[in-house]
Design a protein around this motif. Structure first.
Motif, PDB file in Angstrom:
ATOM      1  N   PHE A  15       0.853  -1.006  -0.069  1.00 27.96           N
ATOM      2  CA  PHE A  15      -0.155   0.034   0.095  1.00 27.96           C
ATOM      3  C   PHE A  15       0.886   1.276   0.025  1.00 27.96           C
ATOM      4  O   PHE A  15       1.594   1.392   0.739  1.00 27.96           O
ATOM      5  N   LEU A  16       0.805   2.030  -0.896  1.00 26.42           N
ATOM      6  CA  LEU A  16       1.382   3.413  -0.936  1.00 26.42           C
ATOM      7  C   LEU A  16       0.572   4.640  -0.816  1.00 26.42           C
ATOM      8  O   LEU A  16      -0.426   4.597  -1.951  1.00 26.42           O
ATOM      9  N   GLU A  17       0.794   5.405   0.073  1.00 22.36           N
ATOM     10  CA  GLU A  17       0.110   6.560   0.350  1.00 22.36           C
ATOM     11  C   GLU A  17       0.819   7.563   0.544  1.00 22.36           C
ATOM     12  O   GLU A  17       1.749   8.095   1.184  1.00 22.36           O
ATOM     13  N   GLY A  18       0.483   8.735  -0.612  1.00 21.55           N
ATOM     14  CA  GLY A  18       1.333  10.261  -0.533  1.00 21.55           C
ATOM     15  C   GLY A  18       2.851   9.741  -0.505  1.00 21.55           C
ATOM     16  O   GLY A  18       3.778  10.331  -0.004  1.00 21.55           O
ATOM     17  N   ILE A  19       3.222   8.714  -1.592  1.00 19.17           N
ATOM     18  CA  ILE A  19       4.617   8.390  -1.792  1.00 19.17           C
ATOM     19  C   ILE A  19       5.086   9.260  -3.038  1.00 19.17           C
ATOM     20  O   ILE A  19       4.250   9.140  -4.066  1.00 19.17           O
ATOM     21  N   GLY A  20       6.285   9.560  -3.175  1.00 17.16           N
ATOM     22  CA  GLY A  20       6.761  10.343  -4.242  1.00 17.16           C
ATOM     23  C   GLY A  20       8.237   9.928  -4.420  1.00 17.16           C
ATOM     24  O   GLY A  20       8.876   9.362  -3.673  1.00 17.16           O
TER      25      GLY A  20
ATOM     26  N   ASP B 213      -2.083  -1.142  -3.851  1.00 13.57           N
ATOM     27  CA  ASP B 213      -2.908  -0.101  -3.730  1.00 13.57           C
ATOM     28  C   ASP B 213      -2.334   1.089  -3.627  1.00 13.57           C
ATOM     29  O   ASP B 213      -1.202   1.461  -2.851  1.00 13.57           O
ATOM     30  N   VAL B 214      -2.638   2.184  -4.232  1.00 12.39           N
ATOM     31  CA  VAL B 214      -1.953   3.582  -4.426  1.00 12.39           C
ATOM     32  C   VAL B 214      -2.922   4.567  -4.305  1.00 12.39           C
ATOM     33  O   VAL B 214      -3.876   4.792  -4.803  1.00 12.39           O
ATOM     34  N   VAL B 215      -2.644   5.576  -3.398  1.00 12.83           N
ATOM     35  CA  VAL B 215      -3.226   6.718  -3.051  1.00 12.83           C
ATOM     36  C   VAL B 215      -2.497   7.883  -3.429  1.00 12.83           C
ATOM     37  O   VAL B 215      -1.490   8.027  -2.476  1.00 12.83           O
ATOM     38  N   THR B 216      -2.609   8.823  -4.091  1.00 13.70           N
ATOM     39  CA  THR B 216      -1.544   9.880  -4.428  1.00 13.70           C
ATOM     40  C   THR B 216      -2.125  11.057  -3.510  1.00 13.70           C
ATOM     41  O   THR B 216      -3.436  11.000  -2.966  1.00 13.70           O
ATOM     42  N   THR B 217      -1.418  12.320  -3.533  1.00 13.23           N
ATOM     43  CA  THR B 217      -2.013  13.682  -3.105  1.00 13.23           C
ATOM     44  C   THR B 217      -2.428  14.542  -4.051  1.00 13.23           C
ATOM     45  O   THR B 217      -2.643  13.877  -5.170  1.00 13.23           O
ATOM     46  N   SER B 218      -2.749  15.525  -3.773  1.00 15.40           N
ATOM     47  CA  SER B 218      -3.285  16.494  -4.843  1.00 15.40           C
ATOM     48  C   SER B 218      -2.252  17.420  -5.306  1.00 15.40           C
ATOM     49  O   SER B 218      -2.472  18.338  -6.247  1.00 15.40           O
ATOM     50  N   ASP B 219      -0.782  16.983  -4.907  1.00 11.01           N
ATOM     51  CA  ASP B 219       0.241  17.952  -5.192  1.00 11.01           C
ATOM     52  C   ASP B 219       0.991  17.266  -6.563  1.00 11.01           C
ATOM     53  O   ASP B 219       1.538  16.091  -6.300  1.00 11.01           O
ATOM     54  N   PRO B 220       0.835  18.011  -7.512  1.00  9.42           N
ATOM     55  CA  PRO B 220       1.489  17.104  -8.744  1.00  9.42           C
ATOM     56  C   PRO B 220       3.234  17.153  -8.636  1.00  9.42           C
ATOM     57  O   PRO B 220       3.758  16.307  -9.289  1.00  9.42           O
ATOM     58  N   ALA B 221       3.682  17.870  -7.556  1.00 12.48           N
ATOM     59  CA  ALA B 221       5.063  17.731  -7.496  1.00 12.48           C
ATOM     60  C   ALA B 221       5.686  16.232  -6.656  1.00 12.48           C
ATOM     61  O   ALA B 221       6.745  15.832  -6.766  1.00 12.48           O
TER      62      ALA B 221
ATOM     63  N   GLU C 256      -6.139   5.281  -6.649  1.00 12.84           N
ATOM     64  CA  GLU C 256      -6.805   6.308  -6.333  1.00 12.84           C
ATOM     65  C   GLU C 256      -5.985   7.751  -6.632  1.00 12.84           C
ATOM     66  O   GLU C 256      -5.372   8.293  -5.664  1.00 12.84           O
ATOM     67  N   ASP C 257      -6.327   8.351  -7.508  1.00 11.50           N
ATOM     68  CA  ASP C 257      -5.803   9.858  -7.807  1.00 11.50           C
ATOM     69  C   ASP C 257      -6.336  10.806  -7.534  1.00 11.50           C
ATOM     70  O   ASP C 257      -7.481  11.251  -7.813  1.00 11.50           O
ATOM     71  N   GLN C 258      -5.721  11.916  -6.632  1.00 14.34           N
ATOM     72  CA  GLN C 258      -6.196  12.855  -6.224  1.00 14.34           C
ATOM     73  C   GLN C 258      -5.911  14.156  -6.921  1.00 14.34           C
ATOM     74  O   GLN C 258      -6.072  15.396  -6.538  1.00 14.34           O
ATOM     75  N   GLY C 259      -5.105  14.018  -8.271  1.00 10.44           N
ATOM     76  CA  GLY C 259      -4.696  14.847  -8.913  1.00 10.44           C
ATOM     77  C   GLY C 259      -3.467  15.088  -9.266  1.00 10.44           C
ATOM     78  O   GLY C 259      -3.206  16.006 -10.102  1.00 10.44           O
ATOM     79  N   ALA C 260      -2.801  14.259  -8.593  1.00 20.58           N
ATOM     80  CA  ALA C 260      -1.168  14.330  -8.964  1.00 20.58           C
ATOM     81  C   ALA C 260      -0.747  13.704  -9.961  1.00 20.58           C
ATOM     82  O   ALA C 260       0.548  13.993 -10.698  1.00 20.58           O
ATOM     83  N   ILE C 261      -1.588  12.792 -10.832  1.00 17.54           N
ATOM     84  CA  ILE C 261      -0.963  12.083 -12.058  1.00 17.54           C
ATOM     85  C   ILE C 261      -1.582  12.729 -12.875  1.00 17.54           C
ATOM     86  O   ILE C 261      -2.659  12.956 -13.362  1.00 17.54           O
ATOM     87  N   THR C 262      -0.548  13.188 -13.990  1.00 21.07           N
ATOM     88  CA  THR C 262      -1.206  13.750 -15.165  1.00 21.07           C
ATOM     89  C   THR C 262      -1.573  12.686 -16.267  1.00 21.07           C
ATOM     90  O   THR C 262      -1.597  11.550 -16.164  1.00 21.07           O
ATOM     91  N   LEU C 263      -2.195  13.184 -17.450  1.00 23.24           N
ATOM     92  CA  LEU C 263      -2.755  12.374 -18.347  1.00 23.24           C
ATOM     93  C   LEU C 263      -1.712  11.517 -19.044  1.00 23.24           C
ATOM     94  O   LEU C 263      -1.894  10.622 -19.406  1.00 23.24           O
TER      95      LEU C 263
END
Length: 501
Positions: free
Chosen positions: A151-156, A177-185, A207-214
């Protein structure tokens, strides 16, 4: 031979060393306490408190903070002993690491871990990997041969170009399972691509909160082409305004046909983009298990509700969960959609259409659905407001009649204060009946296992009588009436009379 904890630890890591005699857990804890005491002054107060609590209880429900403390103080020997003690206690099946960890912390963990660390589940939260910690992450994963869930949560990842040069060990992961943040950085995609290339998953959830681009979604979708065992793909793309991200995964979905769950809640798709998504699903023959479209602006007053005619084109033969809350659906659109579900979604378990314009047409469609559906457990259609002609008596009476025939529904969300007492009493009674039947069936299964554990097949009548007494499994056979029946059956069985079966 009396050994200190440190000596025992050193024996374990020295090649060709003679193994120390086995010591029980209590004695190990006492030895561990004696080892830690001389160095107590050099550790932080918070860490000493964690150690004291651990030694007092002999275990901890979450060893993560204690492990973090050992890593922060570079206590390799102490951490090695804690990992071994936890393995003795409950097998150390899971590990959760939270917060930034530097090179020394990761190296401490690796040095303390045995080569066959038994953890099956690893959760990493809120940390970033760079040129020094990235290789150490893979070194740690290499020491977890039993790992099957990550499980990866907020990992960069800090440097994508450097990370691409790293080698990820072959893994036996089944679930990612992957949960991103809303920070594209905070870019987790380089790590995901490495993991996808190192294992064959059965289940993937993003589960992408907006950090992963098209473009990054396209890269991940391409990496999925290596996955030949994937059975479940769950995509949650919050706050999206277009359908291109979903379109990226369509070639994979078409080739593999996994169980797919799409969560587009809050994306404000509108009817146009939803039509594109549904048409792509239909074109690629994707069988959905779950579709979550809460707050997607699907039927604004200025738009048509033709999308309700598009959904039936999708394969709904495996659809179990559908969420259409907060979409301004008209009564006619909601009723048409429910009518299609009755025909196409025969395995539906949960349907939520709350916060839409629910009226008598929708209630009539719900009644028809409940008469034929045998799998629906939860149904909710609480409207925005009670319209004067919405909850009429005839519609509610028909709904109550449908509930009387339905044996699966146990949860109903409706504007109860708008339901007259007579219909309310009927509906509540039928829901309670279904809940009791479910509980009895569940209890019967447990009782059957208890009664038949001896290898003899007890009759269904006896199992039902035990289960119907509302006792727990440990006390059920202590009741004299049950023992009387059980003795009669026992006598017949051991006398060779099997006719009672």
């Amino acid at each position: 031979m009396h050994l200190t904890v440190n000596q025992k630890i050193n024996l374990r890591v020295q090649p060709n060393a003679v193994e120390a005699p086995a010591v029980d857990r209590g004695a190990r804890l006492a030895m561990f306490a004696r080892y830690l005491e001389p160095h107590r002054h050099s550790r932080s107060i918070a860490f000493n408190e964690l150690v004291d609590e651990y030694l007092a209880k002999g275990a901890t429900p979450d060893p993560g903070p204690l492990i973090h403390g050992c890593m922060a103080h570079t206590e390799v020997a102490a951490l090695r002993e804690i990992l071994d003690l936890e393995r003795m206690h409950e097998g150390m099946k899971s590990l959760w690491l939270l917060g930034e960890l530097g090179e020394l912390e990761w190296q401490t963990l690796i040095d303390a871990m045995p080569a066959d660390f038994p953890a099956k589940t690893l959760k990493l939260s809120k940390m970033c990997f760079d040129h020094s910690t990235g290789p150490l992450l893979f070194a740690a994963l290499h020491r977890m041969p039993a790992l099957d869930s990550l499980f990866l949560e907020g990992i960069g990842v800090e440097n994508e170009d450097f990370f691409a040069l790293l080698s990820c060990p072959a893994l036996k992961l089944e679930t990612l399972d992957v949960v991103t943040t809303s920070d594209p950085a905070i870019d987790v995609c380089p790590l995901l691509r490495k993991l996808l290339g190192a294992c064959q998953l059965e289940s993937l959830s993003i589960e992408d909160q907006g950090a992963i681009t098209l473009q990054q979604h396209a890269g991940l979708a391409e990496a999925l082409s290596q996955q030949t065992r994937l059975d479940s793909l769950q995509l949650s793309l919050a706050k999206r305004r277009a359908a291109e991200e979903i379109e990226c995964y369509m070639p994979f979905l078409y080739d593999q046909t996994p169980r797919a769950v799409l969560d587009l809640s809050g994306s404000k798709l509108g009817t146009h983009h939803l039509a594109l998504v549904l048409e792509a699903l239909s074109r690629n023959k994707v069988a959905l298990e779950g579709l979550f479209l809460r707050g997607c602006w699907l039927s604004l007053p200025s738009e048509s509700c033709e999308w309700a005619d598009i959904l039936p084109r999708v394969d709904m033969s495996r659809l179990q969960y559908l969420d259409l809350c907060e979409n301004f659906l008209t009564d006619a659109a909601a009723a048409a959609l429910v009518g299609n579900l009755e025909e196409k979604a025969t395995k539906l378990k949960a349907l939520d259409m709350s916060d839409n314009w629910i009226g008598s047409k929708t209630i009539a469609a719900m009644s028809s659905l409940l008469k034929t559906n045998k799998t629906l457990v939860s149904l909710s259609f609480q409207p925005f407001t009670i319209q004067p002609k919405g909850y009429n008596a005839a519609a509610l009476e028909a709904l109550a009649d449908a509930l009387e025939r339905n044996t699966s529904l146990r949860r109903l969300g409706i504007r109860w204060d708008a339901v007259p007492d007579a219909q309310c009493e009927r509906m509540v009674r039928f829901l309670a009946r279904n809940e009791q039947a479910f509980e009895l069936s569940y209890m019967e299964g447990g009782m059957r296992a208890v009664l038949n554990s001896s290898g003899h097949l007890f009759p269904q009548e006896l199992v039902r009588r035990v289960a119907g007494l509302d006792l727990d499994q440990g006390d059920a056979l202590s009741l004299s009436s049950v023992n009387t029946d059980a003795w009669k059956w026992r006598t017949r069985i051991f006398d060779g009379d099997d006719s009672s079966r």
